[in-house]
Scaffold this motif. Structure first.
Motif, PDB file in Angstrom:
ATOM      1  N   UNK A 164       7.956  -8.539  -2.241  1.00 13.49           N
ATOM      2  CA  UNK A 164       8.361  -7.198  -2.677  1.00 13.49           C
ATOM      3  C   UNK A 164       9.205  -7.273  -3.947  1.00 13.49           C
ATOM      4  N   UNK A 165      10.119  -8.261  -4.007  1.00 17.36           N
ATOM      5  CA  UNK A 165      10.952  -8.412  -5.201  1.00 17.36           C
ATOM      6  C   UNK A 165      10.118  -8.821  -6.413  1.00 17.36           C
ATOM      7  N   UNK A 197      -8.009   3.905  -2.458  1.00 21.37           N
ATOM      8  CA  UNK A 197      -7.695   2.722  -3.257  1.00 21.37           C
ATOM      9  C   UNK A 197      -8.043   2.958  -4.723  1.00 21.37           C
ATOM     10  N   UNK A 198      -7.575   4.056  -5.276  1.00 19.34           N
ATOM     11  CA  UNK A 198      -7.818   4.337  -6.684  1.00 19.34           C
ATOM     12  C   UNK A 198      -6.893   3.534  -7.572  1.00 19.34           C
ATOM     13  N   UNK A 199      -6.909   3.843  -8.865  1.00 17.26           N
ATOM     14  CA  UNK A 199      -6.115   3.084  -9.824  1.00 17.26           C
ATOM     15  C   UNK A 199      -4.616   3.184  -9.553  1.00 17.26           C
ATOM     16  N   UNK A 200      -4.177   4.246  -8.919  1.00 16.15           N
ATOM     17  CA  UNK A 200      -2.745   4.463  -8.704  1.00 16.15           C
ATOM     18  C   UNK A 200      -2.308   4.137  -7.276  1.00 16.15           C
ATOM     19  N   UNK A 201      -3.093   3.341  -6.556  1.00 17.78           N
ATOM     20  CA  UNK A 201      -2.742   3.066  -5.163  1.00 17.78           C
ATOM     21  C   UNK A 201      -1.386   2.381  -5.049  1.00 17.78           C
ATOM     22  N   UNK A 232       6.908  -8.175  -6.875  1.00 16.79           N
ATOM     23  CA  UNK A 232       6.098  -7.033  -7.270  1.00 16.79           C
ATOM     24  C   UNK A 232       6.928  -5.994  -8.002  1.00 16.79           C
ATOM     25  N   UNK A 233       8.167  -5.781  -7.537  1.00 17.95           N
ATOM     26  CA  UNK A 233       9.041  -4.817  -8.201  1.00 17.95           C
ATOM     27  C   UNK A 233       9.336  -5.259  -9.632  1.00 17.95           C
ATOM     28  N   UNK A 234       9.562  -6.557  -9.832  1.00 15.54           N
ATOM     29  CA  UNK A 234       9.798  -7.071 -11.181  1.00 15.54           C
ATOM     30  C   UNK A 234       8.557  -6.879 -12.061  1.00 15.54           C
ATOM     31  N   UNK A 235       7.384  -7.166 -11.484  1.00 14.04           N
ATOM     32  CA  UNK A 235       6.145  -7.007 -12.234  1.00 14.04           C
ATOM     33  C   UNK A 235       5.914  -5.552 -12.596  1.00 14.04           C
ATOM     34  N   UNK A 236       6.175  -4.652 -11.634  1.00 13.06           N
ATOM     35  CA  UNK A 236       5.987  -3.220 -11.866  1.00 13.06           C
ATOM     36  C   UNK A 236       6.945  -2.730 -12.942  1.00 13.06           C
ATOM     37  N   UNK A 238       4.177   2.326  -3.329  1.00 17.16           N
ATOM     38  CA  UNK A 238       5.575   2.058  -3.656  1.00 17.16           C
ATOM     39  C   UNK A 238       6.444   3.304  -3.460  1.00 17.16           C
ATOM     40  N   UNK A 239       5.843   4.482  -3.632  1.00 13.08           N
ATOM     41  CA  UNK A 239       6.594   5.729  -3.483  1.00 13.08           C
ATOM     42  C   UNK A 239       6.816   6.102  -2.018  1.00 13.08           C
TER      43      UNK A 239
END
Length: 284
Positions: free
Chosen positions: A266-267, A63-67, A269-273, A72-73
């Motif tokens: 999911x949608x 659970x690091x900064x890039x989790x 989160x994708x917008x936020x990302x 998502x990948x």
């Protein structure tokens, strides 16, 4: 970061109301929740649900900064389904955490899991390991004279946690919208709280109820949560400059869209990302 992965095990379930299913979790191993450190109030965390045919949720190893980028990948067909929830109550002495799931006539995959899970079923959580963490938004500034709370049933666990946390005798005005009359719950608080329950479709919306209310004098702090469109409308009423607006200081209004009509998490989160990535590119 103050967060790490935990393995939860269902201890028991209870139908709190027709629209709320409560799941009580314990650690999947002895002492498994000893480091789970809810800060109370509107403490949010992530739950990861297994895909059909999976026994355990497929999540990143650390659970690091890039989790989130690693999650998502992953192949969407095998990665765990992720949802954000609020800690309704943590009983440290018993090693238990309660989570309330909003359920509807056509429940989504997370609510369906909550309705059908059995004692012993396991699930993965990304939760706080430090009590003062970024998953808490309710933070009244100094010199707050009174508090305004408003939310629908998706925000009800947060409102309940906030009411339990607020100092005794603090003036509070709260509006909570639920789908049915039997969605009303008894909420514990030591605050001087006036709680107004609204039933969707049988009276005013959150925004109309607050806009028509007489509010206390003094310096306020407002916390709003629920459907994103309604949250935006209510925030505009509180901070706007129109003659019928409240003209609250923007820094004294905390607002969270727990869901948006017609959109999955999911949608959102994708917008936020995508927005975060675009902002980083613009700064580069």
């Amino acid at each position: 970061m103050g967060y790490r992965f935990f393995e939860f095990e269902v201890a028991r379930t209870r139908r709190v109301s027709p629209s709320v299913q409560r799941v009580t979790f314990r650690g999947a191993a002895p002492g498994g929740l000893a480091e789970f450190a809810s800060g109370g109030r509107d403490q949010r965390f992530k739950l990861f649900f297994p895909q059909p045919g999976q026994d355990l949720a497929n999540v990143p190893v650390e659970a690091g900064e890039n989790w989130y980028a690693r999650w998502r990948a992953m192949d969407p067909s095998v990665r765990a389904l992720m949802r954000t929830y609020t800690v309704r109550e943590q009983r440290r002495e018993l090693g238990e955490v309660d989570v309330d799931f909003a359920v509807h006539l056509s429940p989504g995959p997370a609510a369906a899991w909550a309705l059908h899970c059995l004692a012993g079923d396991r699930i993965t959580a990304l939760g706080p390991s430090e009590a003062d963490n970024a998953g808490i938004d309710f933070r009244p500034p100094p010199e707050t004279d009174w508090i305004l709370l408003a939310g629908d049933e998706s925000a009800l666990p947060a409102v309940a946690g906030i009411l339990e946390w607020i100092s005794p005798a603090t003036p509070v005005r709260a509006w909570i919208e639920v789908a049915h009359c039997d969605g009303v719950q008894a909420l514990h608080t030591w605050a001087d709280a006036e709680i107004t329950w609204l039933v969707r479709g049988r009276g005013p919306s959150l925004t109309h109820a607050v806009s028509g209310a007489r509010l206390p004098d003094g310096t306020p702090y407002a916390w709003i949560g629920g459907e994103a469109g309604e949250v935006r409308r209510l925030r505009r009423h509180l901070v706007g400059a129109a003659p019928d607006a409240r003209a609250f200081d923007r820094k004294r209004v905390t607002f969270t869209g727990y869901w948006r009509r017609g959109a999955t998490e999911e949608e959102l989160l994708a917008e936020l990302y995508a927005g975060s990535a675009a902002a980083q590119s613009a700064r580069a």
